[in-house]
Design a protein around this motif. Sequence first.
Motif, mmCIF file in Angstrom:
data_model
loop_
_atom_site.group_PDB
_atom_site.id
_atom_site.type_symbol
_atom_site.label_atom_id
_atom_site.label_comp_id
_atom_site.label_asym_id
_atom_site.label_seq_id
_atom_site.Cartn_x
_atom_site.Cartn_y
_atom_site.Cartn_z
ATOM 1 N N PRO A 49 52.992 78.909 33.097
ATOM 2 C CA PRO A 49 53.855 78.098 33.956
ATOM 3 C C PRO A 49 53.104 77.012 34.718
ATOM 4 C CG PRO A 49 53.428 80.216 34.970
ATOM 5 C CD PRO A 49 52.865 80.293 33.580
ATOM 6 N N HIS A 50 51.776 77.099 34.737
ATOM 7 C CA HIS A 50 50.978 76.103 35.456
ATOM 8 C C HIS A 50 50.615 74.904 34.592
ATOM 9 C CE1 HIS A 50 48.331 78.568 33.162
ATOM 10 N NE2 HIS A 50 47.203 78.144 33.692
ATOM 11 N N THR A 51 51.112 74.856 33.353
ATOM 12 C CA THR A 51 50.895 73.661 32.541
ATOM 13 C C THR A 51 51.980 72.632 32.838
ATOM 14 O OG1 THR A 51 52.148 74.601 30.686
ATOM 15 C CG2 THR A 51 49.754 74.916 30.684
ATOM 16 N N LEU A 52 51.608 71.372 32.734
ATOM 17 C CA LEU A 52 52.555 70.300 33.041
ATOM 18 C C LEU A 52 52.248 69.090 32.190
ATOM 19 C CD1 LEU A 52 51.240 67.904 35.388
ATOM 20 C CD2 LEU A 52 50.624 70.176 36.204
ATOM 21 N N SER A 53 53.252 68.276 31.978
ATOM 22 C CA SER A 53 53.060 66.997 31.305
ATOM 23 C C SER A 53 52.742 65.950 32.359
ATOM 24 C CB SER A 53 54.321 66.590 30.534
ATOM 25 O OG SER A 53 54.594 67.518 29.502
ATOM 26 N N LEU A 54 51.669 65.204 32.122
ATOM 27 C CA LEU A 54 51.243 64.144 33.035
ATOM 28 C C LEU A 54 51.413 62.808 32.346
ATOM 29 C CD1 LEU A 54 49.657 62.863 35.458
ATOM 30 C CD2 LEU A 54 47.563 63.422 34.181
ATOM 31 N N ALA A 55 52.218 61.932 32.928
ATOM 32 C CA ALA A 55 52.451 60.607 32.369
ATOM 33 C C ALA A 55 51.810 59.555 33.269
ATOM 34 C CB ALA A 55 53.944 60.334 32.234
ATOM 35 N N THR A 56 51.060 58.662 32.627
ATOM 36 C CA THR A 56 50.441 57.539 33.315
ATOM 37 C C THR A 56 50.728 56.281 32.501
ATOM 38 O OG1 THR A 56 48.376 57.957 32.123
ATOM 39 C CG2 THR A 56 48.579 58.944 34.308
ATOM 40 N N ALA A 57 50.249 55.151 32.994
ATOM 41 C CA ALA A 57 50.402 53.896 32.259
ATOM 42 C C ALA A 57 49.071 53.162 32.252
ATOM 43 C CB ALA A 57 51.477 53.025 32.888
ATOM 44 N N GLY A 58 48.753 52.545 31.123
ATOM 45 C CA GLY A 58 47.530 51.784 31.013
ATOM 46 C C GLY A 58 47.669 50.399 31.617
ATOM 47 N N GLU A 59 46.589 49.629 31.550
ATOM 48 C CA GLU A 59 46.607 48.285 32.107
ATOM 49 C C GLU A 59 47.642 47.403 31.414
ATOM 50 O OE1 GLU A 59 42.817 46.385 32.620
ATOM 51 O OE2 GLU A 59 41.795 48.301 32.896
ATOM 52 N N ASP A 60 47.971 47.719 30.162
ATOM 53 C CA ASP A 60 48.971 46.945 29.434
ATOM 54 C C ASP A 60 50.389 47.413 29.714
ATOM 55 O OD1 ASP A 60 48.936 49.383 28.175
ATOM 56 O OD2 ASP A 60 48.406 48.624 26.190
ATOM 57 N N GLY A 61 50.533 48.426 30.579
ATOM 58 C CA GLY A 61 51.852 48.926 30.943
ATOM 59 C C GLY A 61 52.426 49.951 29.989
ATOM 60 N N ARG A 62 51.735 50.248 28.893
ATOM 61 C CA ARG A 62 52.247 51.214 27.922
ATOM 62 C C ARG A 62 52.078 52.623 28.471
ATOM 63 N NH1 ARG A 62 49.490 50.053 22.290
ATOM 64 N NH2 ARG A 62 50.988 51.649 21.639
ATOM 65 N N PRO A 63 53.104 53.472 28.339
ATOM 66 C CA PRO A 63 53.021 54.835 28.870
ATOM 67 C C PRO A 63 52.128 55.724 28.016
ATOM 68 C CG PRO A 63 55.101 54.534 27.741
ATOM 69 C CD PRO A 63 54.436 53.196 27.761
ATOM 70 N N ASP A 64 51.592 56.744 28.652
ATOM 71 C CA ASP A 64 50.746 57.726 27.978
ATOM 72 C C ASP A 64 51.061 59.085 28.608
ATOM 73 O OD1 ASP A 64 48.858 58.735 26.283
ATOM 74 O OD2 ASP A 64 47.141 57.718 27.181
ATOM 75 N N VAL A 65 51.014 60.141 27.811
ATOM 76 C CA VAL A 65 51.358 61.471 28.327
ATOM 77 C C VAL A 65 50.465 62.506 27.660
ATOM 78 C CG1 VAL A 65 53.171 61.925 26.615
ATOM 79 C CG2 VAL A 65 53.281 63.028 28.860
ATOM 80 N N ARG A 66 50.160 63.564 28.434
ATOM 81 C CA ARG A 66 49.362 64.683 27.917
ATOM 82 C C ARG A 66 49.664 65.907 28.772
ATOM 83 N NH1 ARG A 66 48.273 60.671 30.973
ATOM 84 N NH2 ARG A 66 46.600 59.751 29.728
ATOM 85 N N THR A 67 49.196 67.069 28.321
ATOM 86 C CA THR A 67 49.397 68.308 29.054
ATOM 87 C C THR A 67 48.121 68.651 29.814
ATOM 88 O OG1 THR A 67 50.966 69.119 27.407
ATOM 89 C CG2 THR A 67 49.988 70.753 28.876
ATOM 90 N N VAL A 68 48.276 68.942 31.105
ATOM 91 C CA VAL A 68 47.146 69.338 31.944
ATOM 92 C C VAL A 68 47.557 70.578 32.744
ATOM 93 C CG1 VAL A 68 46.258 66.975 32.107
ATOM 94 C CG2 VAL A 68 47.832 67.826 33.859
ATOM 95 N N MET A 69 46.628 71.069 33.543
ATOM 96 C CA MET A 69 46.875 72.246 34.368
ATOM 97 C C MET A 69 47.099 71.854 35.833
ATOM 98 S SD MET A 69 46.711 74.945 32.441
ATOM 99 C CE MET A 69 46.057 75.466 30.840
ATOM 100 N N LEU A 70 48.024 72.522 36.471
ATOM 101 C CA LEU A 70 48.224 72.362 37.908
ATOM 102 C C LEU A 70 47.110 73.104 38.637
ATOM 103 C CD1 LEU A 70 50.160 71.426 40.234
ATOM 104 C CD2 LEU A 70 51.151 73.729 40.107
ATOM 105 N N HIS A 71 46.472 72.424 39.589
ATOM 106 C CA HIS A 71 45.408 73.059 40.363
ATOM 107 C C HIS A 71 45.858 73.467 41.754
ATOM 108 C CE1 HIS A 71 41.668 71.792 37.846
ATOM 109 N NE2 HIS A 71 42.740 71.965 37.076
ATOM 110 N N ASP A 72 46.906 72.836 42.270
ATOM 111 C CA ASP A 72 47.457 73.218 43.576
ATOM 112 C C ASP A 72 48.721 72.415 43.808
ATOM 113 O OD1 ASP A 72 47.743 74.511 45.997
ATOM 114 O OD2 ASP A 72 45.983 73.616 46.954
ATOM 115 N N ALA A 73 49.516 72.860 44.751
ATOM 116 C CA ALA A 73 50.669 72.103 45.234
ATOM 117 C C ALA A 73 50.782 72.418 46.715
ATOM 118 C CB ALA A 73 51.944 72.488 44.490
ATOM 119 N N ASP A 74 50.490 71.435 47.544
ATOM 120 C CA ASP A 74 50.481 71.662 48.986
ATOM 121 C C ASP A 74 51.153 70.491 49.691
ATOM 122 O OD1 ASP A 74 48.609 69.590 48.959
ATOM 123 O OD2 ASP A 74 46.882 70.906 49.314
ATOM 124 N N ALA A 75 50.978 70.406 51.008
ATOM 125 C CA ALA A 75 51.662 69.376 51.784
ATOM 126 C C ALA A 75 51.247 67.967 51.361
ATOM 127 C CB ALA A 75 51.384 69.582 53.272
#
Length: 220
Positions: A49-75
């Motif tokens: 359940p701690h895996t998540l999809s992370l979406a970012t965008a490059g300098e050209d504005g094109r989206p990119d996505v991959r699966t990473v791990m959640l390390h914390d969720a706080d304030a």
Amino acid sequence: MSDFHHALRSLRVWDSELPAFDPDTAPAEPLALFHDWFLAAVAAGQTEPHTLSLATAGEDGRPDVRTVMLHDADARGWHFASHATSAKGRQLAARPEAALGFYWPVQGRQVRVRGHVTTASREEAYADLHARTTGALAAALTGRQSELLDSPGTLAAASDAAWRRAEAEPDADAPTWTLYVVEPAEVEFFQGDARRRHLRLRYRRDPAAPAGWARELLWP
């Protein structure tokens, strides 16, 4: 019909009984609800359940996505880590905005987070690196994430060397290891329904709202 299309069309979702969700009882801010849903997913036996999809965008504005791990969720926000020199690290340096997606099918739930990305201190990144397993440290020490690789043999040799170092120097540092924090501007909670009457509750930053968050229902 091809085997692929036959398999695709035959798949079902949410064969388990889905939990009830009453948006009127949801807390005033999203972090508490995320913690509740995360713990419920763990208790229900959701795989990773701690895996998540992370979406970012490059300098050209094109989206990119991959699966990473959640390390914390706080304030401060939702935490994940990577090398600053990786593809995602370079993208975040150019455009420090990201979207996260969690999917917990055992309960028919999704959580989406969007916001500005900051970096934690070097001390926090070091502590994060050494709170993980020897294998995770070795992987970080291997480095060169997202660079071109000439062969699996080169990777194996570098990994073996990194494992030896991680075991001999458990306090070794990986200078490019970076702890990122997504400061949420929007957080959406999706509760699936067997009759497709899905519930979507969105929290949106609003300084004038109670607890600093406006709550809105969205059509599925």
